[in-house]
Scaffold this motif. Structure first.
Motif, PDB file in Angstrom:
ATOM      1  N   PRO A   1       1.360  11.794  -2.577  1.00 32.56           N
ATOM      2  CA  PRO A   1       1.449  11.787  -1.110  1.00 32.56           C
ATOM      3  C   PRO A   1       1.412  10.398  -0.484  1.00 32.56           C
ATOM      4  CG  PRO A   1      -0.670  12.674  -1.818  1.00 32.56           C
ATOM      5  CD  PRO A   1       0.175  12.531  -3.055  1.00 32.56           C
TER       6      PRO A   1
ATOM      7  N   HIS B   1       3.274   8.112  -1.542  1.00 28.86           N
ATOM      8  CA  HIS B   1       4.659   7.645  -1.744  1.00 28.86           C
ATOM      9  C   HIS B   1       5.588   8.736  -1.212  1.00 28.86           C
ATOM     10  CE1 HIS B   1       7.941   5.430  -3.391  1.00 28.86           C
ATOM     11  NE2 HIS B   1       7.767   5.633  -4.688  1.00 28.86           N
TER      12      HIS B   1
ATOM     13  N   ARG C   1      -9.318  10.170   8.290  1.00 29.77           N
ATOM     14  CA  ARG C   1      -8.225  10.862   7.610  1.00 29.77           C
ATOM     15  C   ARG C   1      -6.959  10.013   7.653  1.00 29.77           C
ATOM     16  NH1 ARG C   1      -6.241  17.075   8.899  1.00 29.77           N
ATOM     17  NH2 ARG C   1      -4.198  16.839   7.925  1.00 29.77           N
ATOM     18  N   LYS C   2      -6.260   9.972   6.546  1.00 31.67           N
ATOM     19  CA  LYS C   2      -4.960   9.268   6.506  1.00 31.67           C
ATOM     20  C   LYS C   2      -3.913  10.208   7.078  1.00 31.67           C
ATOM     21  CE  LYS C   2      -4.945   5.142   4.423  1.00 31.67           C
ATOM     22  NZ  LYS C   2      -4.731   4.544   3.123  1.00 31.67           N
ATOM     23  N   LEU C   3      -3.165   9.753   8.059  1.00 30.81           N
ATOM     24  CA  LEU C   3      -2.133  10.600   8.645  1.00 30.81           C
ATOM     25  C   LEU C   3      -0.820  10.330   7.918  1.00 30.81           C
ATOM     26  CD1 LEU C   3      -3.149  10.533  12.387  1.00 30.81           C
ATOM     27  CD2 LEU C   3      -3.822  12.059  10.581  1.00 30.81           C
ATOM     28  N   MET C   4      -0.286  11.407   7.365  1.00 34.26           N
ATOM     29  CA  MET C   4       0.863  11.265   6.463  1.00 34.26           C
ATOM     30  C   MET C   4       2.141  10.951   7.229  1.00 34.26           C
ATOM     31  SD  MET C   4      -0.077  11.433   3.433  1.00 34.26           S
ATOM     32  CE  MET C   4      -1.788  11.122   3.171  1.00 34.26           C
TER      33      MET C   4
ATOM     34  N   GLY D   1       2.365   4.315   8.395  1.00 38.66           N
ATOM     35  CA  GLY D   1       1.919   3.137   7.656  1.00 38.66           C
ATOM     36  C   GLY D   1       2.872   2.795   6.526  1.00 38.66           C
ATOM     37  N   HIS D   2       2.806   1.567   6.088  1.00 38.64           N
ATOM     38  CA  HIS D   2       3.652   1.118   4.990  1.00 38.64           C
ATOM     39  C   HIS D   2       3.079  -0.162   4.412  1.00 38.64           C
ATOM     40  CE1 HIS D   2       7.241  -0.040   2.733  1.00 38.64           C
ATOM     41  NE2 HIS D   2       7.543   1.241   2.788  1.00 38.64           N
ATOM     42  N   ARG D   3       3.202  -0.329   3.120  1.00 38.02           N
ATOM     43  CA  ARG D   3       2.670  -1.528   2.480  1.00 38.02           C
ATOM     44  C   ARG D   3       3.414  -2.788   2.938  1.00 38.02           C
ATOM     45  NH1 ARG D   3      -0.094  -2.594  -2.156  1.00 38.02           N
ATOM     46  NH2 ARG D   3      -1.717  -1.270  -1.319  1.00 38.02           N
TER      47      ARG D   3
ATOM     48  N   LYS E   1       4.804  -3.610   8.468  1.00 43.07           N
ATOM     49  CA  LYS E   1       3.630  -3.418   9.314  1.00 43.07           C
ATOM     50  C   LYS E   1       4.042  -3.253  10.787  1.00 43.07           C
ATOM     51  CE  LYS E   1       0.735  -3.527   5.845  1.00 43.07           C
ATOM     52  NZ  LYS E   1       0.314  -2.234   5.246  1.00 43.07           N
TER      53      LYS E   1
ATOM     54  N   MET F   1      -0.688   7.291  17.574  1.00 48.24           N
ATOM     55  CA  MET F   1      -0.921   6.410  16.410  1.00 48.24           C
ATOM     56  C   MET F   1      -0.681   4.949  16.785  1.00 48.24           C
ATOM     57  SD  MET F   1      -2.048   7.403  13.546  1.00 48.24           S
ATOM     58  CE  MET F   1      -1.654   6.713  11.964  1.00 48.24           C
TER      59      MET F   1
ATOM     60  N   ILE G   1      -0.209   1.682  14.291  1.00 46.65           N
ATOM     61  CA  ILE G   1       0.473   2.016  13.025  1.00 46.65           C
ATOM     62  C   ILE G   1       1.745   2.807  13.357  1.00 46.65           C
ATOM     63  CG2 ILE G   1       0.289   3.264  10.825  1.00 46.65           C
ATOM     64  CD1 ILE G   1      -2.695   2.728  10.855  1.00 46.65           C
TER      65      ILE G   1
ATOM     66  N   ASN H   1       6.640   5.861   9.090  1.00 45.62           N
ATOM     67  CA  ASN H   1       7.610   5.447   8.071  1.00 45.62           C
ATOM     68  C   ASN H   1       8.698   6.519   8.001  1.00 45.62           C
ATOM     69  OD1 ASN H   1       6.708   7.478   6.081  1.00 45.62           O
ATOM     70  ND2 ASN H   1       4.833   6.234   6.025  1.00 45.62           N
TER      71      ASN H   1
ATOM     72  N   ASP I   1       9.331   8.855   6.111  1.00 49.33           N
ATOM     73  CA  ASP I   1       8.954  10.220   5.728  1.00 49.33           C
ATOM     74  C   ASP I   1       8.577  11.089   6.924  1.00 49.33           C
ATOM     75  OD1 ASP I   1       9.356   9.936   2.946  1.00 49.33           O
ATOM     76  OD2 ASP I   1       7.548   8.711   2.854  1.00 49.33           O
TER      77      ASP I   1
HETATM   78  C1  LIG Z   1       1.606   3.768   2.803  1.00 47.54           C
HETATM   79  C2  LIG Z   1       0.155   3.307   2.672  1.00 47.54           C
HETATM   80  C3  LIG Z   1      -0.390   3.766   1.322  1.00 47.54           C
HETATM   81  C4  LIG Z   1       0.143   1.794   2.768  1.00 47.54           C
HETATM   82  O1  LIG Z   1      -1.141   1.442   2.544  1.00 47.54           O
HETATM   83  P1  LIG Z   1      -1.707  -0.038   2.543  1.00 47.54           P
HETATM   84  O2  LIG Z   1      -0.665  -1.065   2.554  1.00 47.54           O
HETATM   85  O3  LIG Z   1      -2.644  -0.075   1.396  1.00 47.54           O
HETATM   86  O4  LIG Z   1      -2.400  -0.118   3.936  1.00 47.54           O
HETATM   87  P2  LIG Z   1      -3.924  -0.027   4.157  1.00 47.54           P
HETATM   88  O5  LIG Z   1      -4.472   1.212   3.545  1.00 47.54           O
HETATM   89  O6  LIG Z   1      -4.519  -1.324   3.718  1.00 47.54           O
HETATM   90  O7  LIG Z   1      -3.951   0.100   5.728  1.00 47.54           O
HETATM   91  C5  LIG Z   1      -4.505  -0.841   6.630  1.00 47.54           C
HETATM   92  C6  LIG Z   1      -5.357  -0.077   7.635  1.00 47.54           C
HETATM   93  O8  LIG Z   1      -4.545   0.916   8.278  1.00 47.54           O
HETATM   94  C7  LIG Z   1      -5.070   2.203   8.037  1.00 47.54           C
HETATM   95  N1  LIG Z   1      -3.971   3.111   7.759  1.00 47.54           N
HETATM   96  C8  LIG Z   1      -2.853   2.822   7.076  1.00 47.54           C
HETATM   97  N2  LIG Z   1      -2.071   3.905   7.024  1.00 47.54           N
HETATM   98  C9  LIG Z   1      -2.715   4.872   7.680  1.00 47.54           C
HETATM   99  C10 LIG Z   1      -2.412   6.200   7.946  1.00 47.54           C
HETATM  100  N3  LIG Z   1      -1.274   6.746   7.503  1.00 47.54           N
HETATM  101  N4  LIG Z   1      -3.289   6.948   8.662  1.00 47.54           N
HETATM  102  C11 LIG Z   1      -4.439   6.399   9.100  1.00 47.54           C
HETATM  103  N5  LIG Z   1      -4.788   5.126   8.868  1.00 47.54           N
HETATM  104  C12 LIG Z   1      -3.931   4.373   8.157  1.00 47.54           C
HETATM  105  C13 LIG Z   1      -5.943   2.054   6.803  1.00 47.54           C
HETATM  106  O9  LIG Z   1      -6.941   3.050   6.749  1.00 47.54           O
HETATM  107  C14 LIG Z   1      -6.503   0.681   6.986  1.00 47.54           C
HETATM  108  O10 LIG Z   1      -7.537   0.749   7.942  1.00 47.54           O
HETATM  109  P3  LIG Z   1      -8.905  -0.082   7.714  1.00 47.54           P
HETATM  110  O11 LIG Z   1      -8.459  -1.514   7.670  1.00 47.54           O
HETATM  111  O12 LIG Z   1      -9.723   0.292   8.884  1.00 47.54           O
HETATM  112  O13 LIG Z   1      -9.437   0.394   6.397  1.00 47.54           O
HETATM  113  C15 LIG Z   1      -0.699   3.893   3.812  1.00 47.54           C
HETATM  114  O14 LIG Z   1      -0.218   3.453   5.045  1.00 47.54           O
HETATM  115  C16 LIG Z   1      -0.765   5.406   3.761  1.00 47.54           C
HETATM  116  O15 LIG Z   1      -1.571   5.968   3.020  1.00 47.54           O
HETATM  117  N6  LIG Z   1       0.108   6.109   4.545  1.00 47.54           N
HETATM  118  C17 LIG Z   1       0.164   7.542   4.499  1.00 47.54           C
HETATM  119  C18 LIG Z   1       1.046   8.009   3.369  1.00 47.54           C
HETATM  120  C19 LIG Z   1       2.501   7.739   3.604  1.00 47.54           C
HETATM  121  O16 LIG Z   1       3.026   8.021   4.667  1.00 47.54           O
HETATM  122  N7  LIG Z   1       3.161   7.221   2.580  1.00 47.54           N
HETATM  123  C20 LIG Z   1       4.587   6.958   2.598  1.00 47.54           C
HETATM  124  C21 LIG Z   1       4.844   5.500   2.574  1.00 47.54           C
HETATM  125  S1  LIG Z   1       6.596   5.159   2.776  1.00 47.54           S
END
Ligand SMILES: CC(C)(COP(=O)(O)OP(=O)(O)OC[C@H]1O[C@@H](n2cnc3c(N)ncnc32)[C@H](O)[C@@H]1OP(=O)(O)O)[C@@H](O)C(=O)NCCC(=O)NCCS
Length: 403
Positions: A239, A241, A281-284, A287-289, A292, A335, A341, A344, A346
């Motif tokens: 989830p 990815h 809770r992470k909202l699906m 966010g993206h690595r 930003k 969001m 945030i 992405n 998805d």
């Molecule tokens: C994609 C993902 C893994 C990238 O993660 P990452 O680069 O490691 O980013 P981080 O987890 O360091 O995020 C930075 C901050 O934003 C928050 N954040 C990032 N994505 C978030 C999300 N989807 N929902 C809630 N908070 C989120 C993190 O909790 C973190 O907060 P903190 O600094 O208070 O701990 C992450 O954004 C995520 O889990 N997204 C949801 C799953 C998803 O949609 N994946 C598809 C990617 S294309």
């Protein structure tokens, strides 16, 4: 004259460069794709340009064969894909046996797809040949057959006879159109085919994302293409990815259940989101690595999906499809305001496929029907200029002890 070789980095140098999750680390070279905050490029072509002017088949050609196809090359490539769509009998038999596993929940469609692709490798005469020419032939077979696996699996779930068992579908249809046809038995409208095609273009490639990197690590041991992409499918399922497109829609369904249709546009959604923030809770679909400040692909698909929903008066899930986009837009706004945030790709993908009536557990397998092109391009690139991928770890275990 004696040659000097650069000594490998010391453990202390490596420790100084350490980043959790390899964040910000360049882990290899590639001529296939460039992912930057400002632009997403496939072999020199920018994603908005491709989404507006290319077809998925053209994009797959660019990724696999390395240049923009001429009309003749495209005709040849498309013909090769169509000729390879049907599945070998052992894969058909496995798919026919998959119903109870899916029903019991011991397997989800991504698992069934992963095993099917793995079986394809066991049956491929060139499975052990890592030459560039064999890799290209295998890539086309894998790409052609993935929609058929998804379609047959959905037919089994629906208790229908397999559609296109002998032919792999309808030769007059594109990769995108045939995928929809194989799943439903109905030729899709031009609009549905186009939206699916664009979604496949957007999903085709994304440099060293987790699943592609997985495939490259496997290929880097000089293991084979089928093995490498089987590993890629396992990585994409998660989830964090590719699995996020399914989870994003499940989350929207949960919000809709909790706030009701009347709650859309009201504080009820804000309250729901606040509870999610309070519980971390992470909202699906957010966010993206790398991105930003927003994912280039998301607005392209959102616009297309929304216009499909606005024109669609059918009622998926008991509500007019456009309601789901209204809810999604409210969630996106909250969001951005509260967390800064962005969605992405998805997130709009979940909404778009839902609008098209596609069963949620097939969203990530459909992602595979596209990303197979990117993975195979990367496996070929890795094999062509290989160096074993073998990083170090920072040891955090106990100090040395006597046994
Ligand atoms: C994609 C993902 C893994 C990238 O993660 P990452 O680069 O490691 O980013 P981080 O987890 O360091 O995020 C930075 C901050 O934003 C928050 N954040 C990032 N994505 C978030 C999300 N989807 N929902 C809630 N908070 C989120 C993190 O909790 C973190 O907060 P903190 O600094 O208070 O701990 C992450 O954004 C995520 O889990 N997204 C949801 C799953 C998803 O949609 N994946 C598809 C990617 S294309």
């Amino acid at each position: 004259m004696a040659t000097t070789t650069t000594p490998p980095p010391t453990k202390a140098d490596a420790a100084a460069a350490f980043a959790r999750g390899l964040e910000g680390i360049i882990a290899g070279e590639s001529a296939i794709c460039s992912v930057e905050q400002g632009k997403l490029i496939y072999r020199g072509y920018e994603i908005h340009d491709l989404a507006a002017h290319a077809t998925f088949e053209q994009v797959a050609f660019v990724l696999l064969e390395g240049h923009k196809p001429s009309a003749d090359e495209l005709k040849r490539f498309t013909g090769e894909l169509i000729a390879e769509r049907a599945l070998p009998e052992p894969v058909v038999n496995f798919l026919l046996s998959s119903g109870p596993m899916l029903k019991a929940g011991t397997a989800v469609p991504m698992d069934i797809l992963r095993t099917s692709v793995s079986i394809l490798g066991n049956l491929d005469k060139e499975s052990q040949d890592n030459s560039a020419a064999a890799n290209l032939r295998k890539a086309k077979r894998l790409l052609a057959k993935t929609p058929t696996i998804i379609g047959h699996m959905q037919n089994v779930i629906d208790g229908k006879d397999l559609i296109g068992k002998k032919t792999g579908g309808d030769a007059s249809l594109s990769h995108a159109g045939n995928l929809l046809y194989l799943m439903t038995g109905q030729k899709p409208s031009r609009e549905f085919e186009h939206v699916m095609d664009v979604s496949l273009i957007l999903y085709a490639e994304h440099d060293f994302n987790a699943s592609t990197f997985t495939s490259r690590v496997i290929a880097g041991t000089l293991s084979d293409m089928h093995g490498a992409v089987t590993g890629g499918i396992a990585a994409l399922k998660g989830p964090l990815h590719g699995g996020a497109n399914e989870m994003a829609m499940e989350m929207l369904k949960e919000i809709m259940r909790d706030v009701g249709e009347k709650g859309i546009g009201t504080r009820a959604v804000d309250d729901w989101m606040q509870r999610a923030f309070d519980t971390k809770r992470k909202l699906m679909g957010f966010g993206h690595r790398v991105y930003k400040n927003g994912d280039h692909r998301a607005p392209i698909l959102h616009k297309l999906g929304r216009s499909l929903a606005a024109g669609d008066t059918k009622n998926p899930g008991g509500h007019a499809a456009v309601k789901w986009f209204e809810l999604g837009e409210q969630v996106q706004k909250i969001m951005l305001e509260k967390k800064n945030i962005h969605p992405n790709v998805d997130f709009p993908c979940g909404l778009t496929y839902f609008t098209m009536g596609i069963p949620v557990p097939q969203y990530t397998p459909i992602f595979v029907a596209s990303r197979m092109s990117g993975w195979c391009a990367h496996v070929s690139e890795q094999h062509a200029n290989n160096r074993l991928i073998r990083p170090l770890s920072l040891y955090t275990g106990p100090a040395e002890m006597k046994w």
